[in-house]
Design an enzyme around this catalytic site. Structure first.
Site: not given
Ligand code: BG6
Length: 455
Positions: A167, A358
């Site tokens: 990202e 993800e």
């Molecule tokens: C993604 C990132 O955008 O979101 C991760 O690559 C991150 O590093 C994940 O942990 C979740 O984000 P959050 O802010 O809800 O913990």
């Protein structure tokens, strides 16, 4: 047979990152990255004042954590190497303890028969380089290039798939337009220089990978959040187009096609924010595109024409009435986006190979769902199912997606949010350090074994 059956070579797994899972030990030789530094200076900015030193203690516990991969059905696993662990100052000596650590981790994952997907950079610039100007400087591209080459030399025999960045738009937006990453300033011109330099660095790493390892498994991981307009009105449609150009195509086009979209270049020029660039760098970008793409998806982007035309961005977020929310994280749930992403990549990006790198549901206060010795996260199972149905629809129509990696393996630390939102297939008890497989972890194992699921 199950209702929703995926192709036979489809991979199932999860993603995490070094800075969010490893933690630190006093004698591990790791240098500070931007997060270590920030937490030391302003711990109150971090949720419950929990910093990166602890994370999920994977550095200490990897030997007993890795078996949980198999127990939750992983056939692929993604993590990242911490630049500041391998080269504590960013540009100096290699930390041999880091080499030994990563080699042992990677060997153990391979021994489980799991495809190993390793990312080089997950928001974690070594602090010594940030102090000199970070990604605003061309010299950071050289240091990253050297770091990437060292990774390929040290770990190339163990890693199956690589990624240059996770990202990359996030540190640009959160660090130079917002206040969520360092240097936490507001400066669009510097933001654009950082984005451009990151793209050049990604192309250099891709070139080095092809030269040194000769494989065809180099990727970049992008958060391709489709932008949907409030209405059919020309101004709203234009806003959505600009949002897509700035937030997705700014890295997608140069990474996959080797060139920046002309409309994006025109907009940057008009604003007077052109970055410093050379013809040689543009050639490096042109000639060193990725082999496959990692796509992170959590929530759609809904936009409207800006109400305040003096503001910097040519679009504004729009709260769609009646949108379906994940109330625990405050993000909209819209699984159809995965189908839209699939078709976009098929129709406009040469049907490139890709994986979902993800996707997941963050829940605050997840302990409220603890019952009968386990987190009963049926909401997460439903979230996965709905997204997989849309992904499956895209694959049926010819999209080239080969894997689904959820965020995340064991609940992990997340930047300023620390442990606020839990995403894991495996619960981490912060008090005792105990790991417990959640209901979704058991479900995920069956999903992987059946290569699909019943509705
Ligand atoms: C993604 C990132 O955008 O979101 C991760 O690559 C991150 O590093 C994940 O942990 C979740 O984000 P959050 O802010 O809800 O913990």
């Amino acid at each position: 047979m199950v209702d929703i059956q995926f192709p036979s070579d489809f991979l199932w797994g999860s993603s995490t990152s070094g800075p969010q899972s490893e933690g630190r030990l006093a004698d591990d030789g790791k240098g500070d990255n931007v997060w270590d530094y920030w937490f030391e200076k302003e711990p109150e900015k971090f949720f419950d004042q929990v910093g990166p030193q602890k994370a999920s203690t994977f550095y200490e516990n990897y030997k007993t954590d890795i078996p949980y991969l198999k127990a939750t059905g992983h056939t692929i696993f993604r993590t990242s190497i911490q630049w500041s662990r391998l080269i504590p100052t960013g540009d100096g000596e290699v930390n041999e303890k880091a080499v030994a650590f990563y080699r042992d981790v990677f060997k153990r994952i391979k021994a489980e028969g799991i495809t190993l997907y390793v990312n080089l950079y997950h928001f974690d610039l070594p602090m010594a380089l940030m102090e000199r100007g970070g990604w605003e400087l061309k010299e950071t591209i050289d240091h990253y290039h050297r770091y990437a080459r060292i990774c390929f030399e040290e770990f190339g025999d163990l890693v199956d798939w690589w990624a240059t960045f996770n990202e990359p738009i996030v540190p640009v937006e959160a660090g130079y337009l917002g206040q969520f990453h360092l240097p936490a300033v507001f400066d669009p011109k510097r933001a654009i220089q950082v984005a451009y330099n990151t793209q050049v660095a990604s192309a250099y790493a891709t070139k080095a990978y092809h030269e040194l390892l000769g494989g065809n498994k180099m990727s970049i991981i992008l958060n391709l959040t489709p932008a949907y307009a409030r209405s059919e009105d020309e101004a709203d449609q234009h806003a959505a187009k600009m949002a897509e150009l700035l937030q997705a195509r700014s890295f997608l086009d140069p990474s996959v096609k080797g060139i920046y979209p002309q409309e994006l270049v025109d907009w940057v020029k008009e604003k007077g924010w052109m970055p410093e660039y050379t013809a040689e760098e543009l050639t490096i970008i042109k000639e060193n595109t990725i082999d496959f793409l990692g796509v992170n998806f959590y929530q759609p982007l809904r936009v409207k024409a800006p109400t305040d035309t003096t503001q910097v961005l040519p679009f504004e977020p729009w709260e769609m009435p009646g949108r379906r929310m994940n109330p625990h994280r405050g993000w909209e749930i819209y699984p159809e986006s995965l189908y839209d992403i699939a078709l976009n990549l098929k129709d406009n990006y040469g049907n490139i190979d890709w994986v979902v790198a993800e996707n997941g549901m963050g829940v605050e206060g997840e302990e409220q769902f603890f019952e009968n010795g386990q987190i009963q996260d049926d909401y997460r199972i439903d979230f996965f199912k709905e997204h997989l149905e849309q992904l499956h629809r895209g694959i049926q129509e010819g999209a080239n997606c080969h894997g689904y990696l959820v965020w995340t393996f064991i609940d992990c630390w997340s930047w300023l949010n620390a442990y606020k939102n839990r995403y894991g297939l495996v619960e981490l008890d912060l008090e005792t350090g105990q790991r417990r497989i959640k209901k979704s972890g058991e479900w995920f194992k069956k999903l992987s074994e059946n290569n699909g699921f019943d509705r």
